[in-house]
Design a protein around this motif. Structure first.
Motif, PDB file in Angstrom:
ATOM      1  N   ASP A 127     -14.366   1.259  -4.568  1.00  0.00           N
ATOM      2  CA  ASP A 127     -13.823   2.317  -3.735  1.00  0.00           C
ATOM      3  C   ASP A 127     -12.329   2.131  -3.546  1.00  0.00           C
ATOM      4  O   ASP A 127     -11.556   3.080  -3.579  1.00  0.00           O
ATOM      5  N   SER A 128     -11.933   0.858  -3.371  1.00  0.00           N
ATOM      6  CA  SER A 128     -10.523   0.585  -3.105  1.00  0.00           C
ATOM      7  C   SER A 128      -9.656   1.007  -4.277  1.00  0.00           C
ATOM      8  O   SER A 128      -8.565   1.530  -4.105  1.00  0.00           O
ATOM      9  N   LEU A 132      -6.684   3.497  -3.899  1.00  0.00           N
ATOM     10  CA  LEU A 132      -5.335   2.969  -4.036  1.00  0.00           C
ATOM     11  C   LEU A 132      -4.731   3.233  -5.418  1.00  0.00           C
ATOM     12  O   LEU A 132      -3.525   3.435  -5.532  1.00  0.00           O
ATOM     13  N   LEU A 136      -0.964   4.407  -6.048  1.00  0.00           N
ATOM     14  CA  LEU A 136      -0.005   3.467  -6.656  1.00  0.00           C
ATOM     15  C   LEU A 136       0.628   4.058  -7.903  1.00  0.00           C
ATOM     16  O   LEU A 136       1.791   3.834  -8.202  1.00  0.00           O
ATOM     17  N   ARG A 177      10.568   2.387   2.905  1.00  0.00           N
ATOM     18  CA  ARG A 177      10.436   3.671   2.200  1.00  0.00           C
ATOM     19  C   ARG A 177       9.143   3.723   1.391  1.00  0.00           C
ATOM     20  O   ARG A 177       8.417   4.713   1.409  1.00  0.00           O
ATOM     21  N   ARG A 179       6.432   2.010   1.805  1.00  0.00           N
ATOM     22  CA  ARG A 179       5.246   2.019   2.670  1.00  0.00           C
ATOM     23  C   ARG A 179       5.002   3.416   3.253  1.00  0.00           C
ATOM     24  O   ARG A 179       3.874   3.889   3.305  1.00  0.00           O
ATOM     25  N   ARG A 180       6.091   4.036   3.637  1.00  0.00           N
ATOM     26  CA  ARG A 180       5.958   5.397   4.176  1.00  0.00           C
ATOM     27  C   ARG A 180       5.405   6.346   3.113  1.00  0.00           C
ATOM     28  O   ARG A 180       4.525   7.160   3.387  1.00  0.00           O
ATOM     29  N   ILE A 182       3.594   5.603   0.371  1.00  0.00           N
ATOM     30  CA  ILE A 182       2.191   5.365  -0.005  1.00  0.00           C
ATOM     31  C   ILE A 182       1.248   5.720   1.150  1.00  0.00           C
ATOM     32  O   ILE A 182       0.113   6.154   0.924  1.00  0.00           O
ATOM     33  N   ALA A 183       1.719   5.583   2.377  1.00  0.00           N
ATOM     34  CA  ALA A 183       0.876   5.963   3.518  1.00  0.00           C
ATOM     35  C   ALA A 183       0.604   7.469   3.490  1.00  0.00           C
ATOM     36  O   ALA A 183      -0.528   7.902   3.733  1.00  0.00           O
ATOM     37  N   VAL A 184       1.638   8.231   3.133  1.00  0.00           N
ATOM     38  CA  VAL A 184       1.454   9.690   3.024  1.00  0.00           C
ATOM     39  C   VAL A 184       0.442  10.000   1.928  1.00  0.00           C
ATOM     40  O   VAL A 184      -0.474  10.823   2.116  1.00  0.00           O
ATOM     41  N   LEU A 186      -1.909   8.056   0.713  1.00  0.00           N
ATOM     42  CA  LEU A 186      -3.256   7.593   1.083  1.00  0.00           C
ATOM     43  C   LEU A 186      -3.908   8.562   2.071  1.00  0.00           C
ATOM     44  O   LEU A 186      -5.096   8.867   1.951  1.00  0.00           O
ATOM     45  N   ARG A 187      -3.130   9.055   3.007  1.00  0.00           N
ATOM     46  CA  ARG A 187      -3.691  10.007   3.984  1.00  0.00           C
ATOM     47  C   ARG A 187      -4.085  11.312   3.295  1.00  0.00           C
ATOM     48  O   ARG A 187      -5.126  11.888   3.605  1.00  0.00           O
TER      49      ARG A 187
END
Lengths: 205, 172
Positions: A127-128, A132, A136, A177, A179-180, A182-184, A186-187
């Protein structure tokens, strides 16, 4: 005939240097095997996730360990510790990845069509990886490296700077930058997956 | 870009690294994470990467460490042989240079002092039989010092030829 007995100074590195500094005990096969067992899996994970190519990760991991052993000034696991050895190993692997991406005869990770990476990821069972992997794949290779080293390996900014060769001061901003971003992603993926699992029900007339 | 890190970020990162999130976390901090974008991003990304690391590490196909050790030994030996071979090559080049210098000196000497031994060499086939006594020192005295110079020169040329052949064979 033993080569080490014929050419002791050549194998030991620079003779004057060896004479000045106290000699660390050379790494033997058993010590290396222990270090390999503890370090190979995280290194492979790093290479496979940042390159998106497990076969390439195999090759680069083996090459990293061989270069680690052949280094002219090797990291002494006894004196400097295994953490320093692993950091040095990740540095070698990072340089190998960079060389691979720079080589003109091979397709760069940025030139590989997105569908290829998406297909590779969706075929994976975990799943990961399904979550991800595509996120990525949309990042730049350097961002992938920084994120992996910081959030998967837990390295500090100073250690990441040492591994990647980037300036320590710029790591914080680059990481922020990345992290921001990839967070977007992922969400976004979580929302898409939620929509696929629970499609909005249409009102019946 | 101005970075304003959240003061709680360090605490959240510590909890995540120690595996204490969310069990060992205070309700206040949990409430903060849901409202703070920076901390929320940190939790989301860190958890995704930790899961991915665990999955990938479990799936890693590992080669035998003995094979890598052996490959490294081979590479080190090859590098050592190359390192040892470098001075030998230097010595060969130096020997070649010395020989060439000798040849140049010899030719310059001959050009300055006349090629008297050439006339002696020209007379040799004209005689019907080879008189060995011509090679004795009394005969040498007739032709000056030229034979004494000729023999080392020929020896040098032979040596030079040998070195050139050896270098060519070594390159191949």
């Amino acid at each position: 005939m033993n080569w080490e007995s014929i050419l002791p100074n050549v194998f030991a590195g620079d003779a004057p240097h060896a004479a000045e500094a106290p000699m660390d005990p050379p790494m033997d096969n058993a010590v290396f095997a222990g270090f390999y067992q503890r370090s190979a899996r995280p290194l492979w994970a790093y290479l496979a996730r940042t390159s998106g190519d497990p076969a390439l990760a195999d090759d680069l991991m083996q090459e990293s360990f061989v270069r680690f052993l052949c280094a002219s000034r090797p990291v002494s696991l006894q004196a400097e510790g295994e953490v320093a050895g692993r950091r040095y190993l990740f540095r070698i692997a990072t340089n190998l990845l960079r060389d691979h991406w720079r080589r003109p005869q091979f397709a760069s990770i940025e030139e590989i069509p997105e569908e290829f990476l998406a297909a590779t990821s969706s075929s994976a069972q975990s799943d990961s990886q399904a979550v991800l992997g595509p996120a990525l794949a949309q990042l730049r290779p350097r961002d992938r490296q920084l994120l992996w080293l910081a959030h998967a390996e837990g390295y500090s900014h100073r250690e990441i700077a040492e591994i990647t060769g980037l300036a320590s001061a710029s790591i914080r901003l680059l990481l922020f930058r990345a992290r921001r971003k990839i967070a977007v992603l992922l969400r976004q993926q979580e929302r898409n997956q939620g929509l696929q699992l629970n499609p909005p029900s249409r009102r019946q007339p | 870009m101005i970075l304003r890190p959240c003061p709680c970020e360090k605490e959240v990162a510590q909890l995540l690294a120690q595996g204490g999130w969310p069990a060992a976390c205070s309700p206040e901090l949990r409430a903060h994470v849901t409202s703070c974008r920076s901390c929320g991003d940190l939790v989301l990304v860190q958890q995704a990467f930790q899961r991915a690391r665990a999955h990938s590490a479990a799936a890693a196909p590992l080669a035998s460490p003995g094979v890598l050790w052996w490959r490294a030994q081979l590479r080190r030996r090859q590098a050592a042989v190359e390192r040892v071979g470098r001075p030998i090559l230097g010595a060969q080049i130096f020997a070649l240079a010395v020989n060439l210098l000798l040849v140049v000196v010899f030719l310059a000497y001959q050009a300055r002092h006349g090629l008297s031994w050439l006339s002696w060499l020209a007379q040799l086939p004209q005689s019907f039989t080879l008189h060995l006594e011509a090679l004795w020192p009394s005969a040498l005295a007739d032709s000056g010092m030229s034979l004494l110079v000729l023999i080392p020169a020929l020896a040098t040329l032979a040596l030079l030829g040998g070195v050139v052949v050896y270098l060519a064979a070594d390159r191949q």
